[in-house]
Design a protein around this motif. Structure first.
Motif, short mmCIF file in Angstrom:
data_model
loop_
_atom_site.label_atom_id
_atom_site.label_comp_id
_atom_site.label_asym_id
_atom_site.label_seq_id
_atom_site.Cartn_x
_atom_site.Cartn_y
_atom_site.Cartn_z
N ASN A 82 0.82 -1.06 0.07
CA ASN A 82 0.08 -0.16 -0.12
C ASN A 82 0.79 1.21 -0.02
N PHE A 83 2.10 1.21 0.78
CA PHE A 83 3.09 2.20 0.75
C PHE A 83 3.34 2.61 -0.88
N ILE A 84 3.97 1.58 -1.36
CA ILE A 84 4.40 1.62 -2.70
C ILE A 84 3.18 2.17 -3.54
N TYR A 85 2.11 1.61 -3.64
CA TYR A 85 0.99 2.20 -4.47
C TYR A 85 0.81 3.82 -4.05
N PHE A 86 0.62 4.14 -3.09
CA PHE A 86 0.50 5.55 -2.48
C PHE A 86 1.46 6.41 -3.09
N ASN A 87 2.65 6.08 -2.98
CA ASN A 87 3.55 6.96 -3.70
C ASN A 87 3.65 6.97 -5.24
N GLN A 88 3.37 5.79 -5.89
CA GLN A 88 3.57 5.58 -7.24
C GLN A 88 2.31 6.36 -7.79
N GLN A 89 1.04 6.31 -7.12
CA GLN A 89 -0.03 7.41 -7.65
C GLN A 89 -0.21 8.74 -7.41
N GLY A 90 0.98 9.22 -6.79
CA GLY A 90 1.36 10.56 -6.51
C GLY A 90 1.13 11.13 -5.09
N ARG A 91 0.98 10.24 -4.22
CA ARG A 91 0.77 10.74 -2.77
C ARG A 91 -0.33 11.62 -2.83
N TYR A 136 3.65 8.42 5.74
CA TYR A 136 4.87 8.13 6.60
C TYR A 136 5.20 6.72 6.46
N GLY A 137 4.69 6.20 5.27
CA GLY A 137 4.78 4.64 5.19
C GLY A 137 6.29 3.99 5.38
N HIS A 138 7.31 4.90 5.00
CA HIS A 138 8.55 4.25 5.22
C HIS A 138 8.84 3.99 6.69
N GLU A 139 8.16 4.50 7.80
CA GLU A 139 8.41 4.48 9.00
C GLU A 139 7.58 2.93 9.57
N PRO A 140 8.32 2.16 10.12
CA PRO A 140 7.75 0.79 10.51
C PRO A 140 6.60 0.86 11.44
N LEU A 141 5.64 0.10 11.24
CA LEU A 141 4.30 0.11 11.86
C LEU A 141 4.61 -0.73 12.96
N THR A 142 4.22 -0.32 14.15
CA THR A 142 4.12 -1.17 15.59
C THR A 142 3.30 -2.40 15.45
N PRO A 143 3.85 -3.64 15.51
CA PRO A 143 2.78 -4.72 15.78
C PRO A 143 2.23 -4.88 17.12
#
Length: 381
Positions: A46-55, A221-228
């Motif tokens: 989803n992070f990749i898609y969001f960036n590739q679509q222009g944020r 801020y998808g480059h920051e890791p999500l906490t499990p």
């Protein structure tokens, strides 16, 4: 080493999501033995898609529509989650702070202990869902009704395994003549996430209602890791929605730990909400952990300080948006965990006020009687 990746042309997410995300749903395909498996997780796709679509400047109307529908769907799931928690006698309180705070630092340990105590005292802890102080908040909630020693042991394990968040994470995904992934950074990020993933996996089948916590992150801020460690996750594409939601939800108070740009932004976003509240409404507690950081010391110590207290005093008291007495009660410098919990409990709004606060942001289906009954049952337990 950078590796070329293909364009994701179709949304990898369901725009109409049922409820909130669970951590292992977002981290699906995470393989502890394969560092590059992180790229294949639902969250990273989803992070990749969001960036590739222009944020935030989406060129494809279809992509924009799907992301908007998704965020609206998450909003509905969040409303239902908050309603259920409040009827069970739990009210949200937020913990904000720096994403770069190392695991095992004094601040990290303070935040985890505060979250553990708040979770045991009838509150549901919320944060931005990322690393640093945010991770510590959800770790503390995960150890509610477990011993303080077990929480300390978990923090020690995290610190020993991988204490400091990898740097340059914004470089993990790059646009050029083609989109590329930095595999070395992905491997570092995987190694940093792994000990937390293992702890969350170990506890996943032992969770009780007190361990529930709410993370509100964003793919902005998808480059920051999500906490499990968060049990329920309201992840949005648009950061503006996420920030507004996170700050508006926490009618029982916000605890600020040491941070930089993002944390200071959240301080004054919340200050604006307090400033423009209805005159008959009580202020929201704003507690600042670590008094030296938030004030200018009489003798400079060569360390970074963010002296917001004097400015808040001018904003609230001098403009007569608060009395001096209210300011001293609701805007506080605190230096120990017990004091934080005590103030949050003392300043928690009444049942009626909580209902009114949530009605203002569209959560209008809270039953005051159920909330009061849930609170009484919780306290009896």
């Amino acid at each position: 080493m950078s590796k070329r990746i293909e364009l994701i042309t179709h949304p990898p997410f369901n725009p109409i999501h049922d409820g909130l995300y669970q951590p292992f749903e977002l981290l699906n395909n995470f393989d502890p033995d394969n560092p590059l498996s992180l790229i294949a997780t639902f969250d990273f796709q989803n992070f990749i898609y969001f960036n590739q679509q222009g944020r935030t400047t989406i060129s494809d109307p279809y992509a924009g529509m799907m992301e908007a529908v998704h965020d609206a769907s998450i909003g509905r799931g969040l409303n239902a989650f908050i309603e259920n928690e409040i009827h069970a006698g739990r009210r949200p309180v937020a913990i904000m702070g720096g994403h770069q705070e190392p695991r095992g630092s004094d601040i990290y340990r303070y935040v985890a202990r505060i979250a553990q105590q708040l979770s045991e005292s009838g509150f549901i802890v919320a944060s931005g869902g990322g690393p640093g102080c945010m991770e510590a908040a959800h770790l503390g909630a995960l150890f509610a009704r477990r011993s303080e020693d077990s929480l300390t042991s978990a923090i020690d394990k995290l610190e020993k395994s991988y204490a400091k968040l990898p740097g340059n994470l914004k470089e993990v995904l790059k646009e050029g003549t083609a989109w590329t992934i930095n595999e070395e950074l992905v491997s570092e990020l995987h190694a940093w996430m792994l000990p937390a993933w293992k702890i969350a996996q170990e506890l996943n089948e032992q969770l009780i209602p007190l361990n529930r916590s709410l993370a509100v992150p964003t793919w902005h801020y998808g480059h920051e890791p999500l906490t499990p460690f968060a049990t329920h996750i309201a992840k949005y594409f648009l950061n503006s929605i996420r920030e507004d939601v996170l700050l508006t939800l926490d009618s029982c108070g916000i605890i600020y730990t040491e941070g930089r740009g993002g944390t200071i932004q959240e301080v004054f976003q919340n200050a604006a909400q307090v400033y423009y509240r209805d005159e008959k409404d009580p202020p929201t507690s704003m507690l600042f952990l670590g008094s030296k950081f938030w004030t200018l010391p009489e003798v400079p110590d060569g360390k970074l300080h963010m002296p917001v207290i004097d400015l808040l005093q001018q904003l609230f008291v001098v403009t007569e948006k608060m009395t001096e007495k209210e300011f001293k009660r609701y805007v506080r410098l605190v230096d120990n965990t017990d004091e934080v919990v005590k103030i949050i409990i003392e300043n928690a709004p009444s049942v009626g006020q909580v209902v009114q606060n949530f009605a203002k942001i569209g959560i209008s289906n809270i039953d005051p009687e159920l909330m009061a009954k849930g609170g009484a049952t919780f306290m009896n337990k």
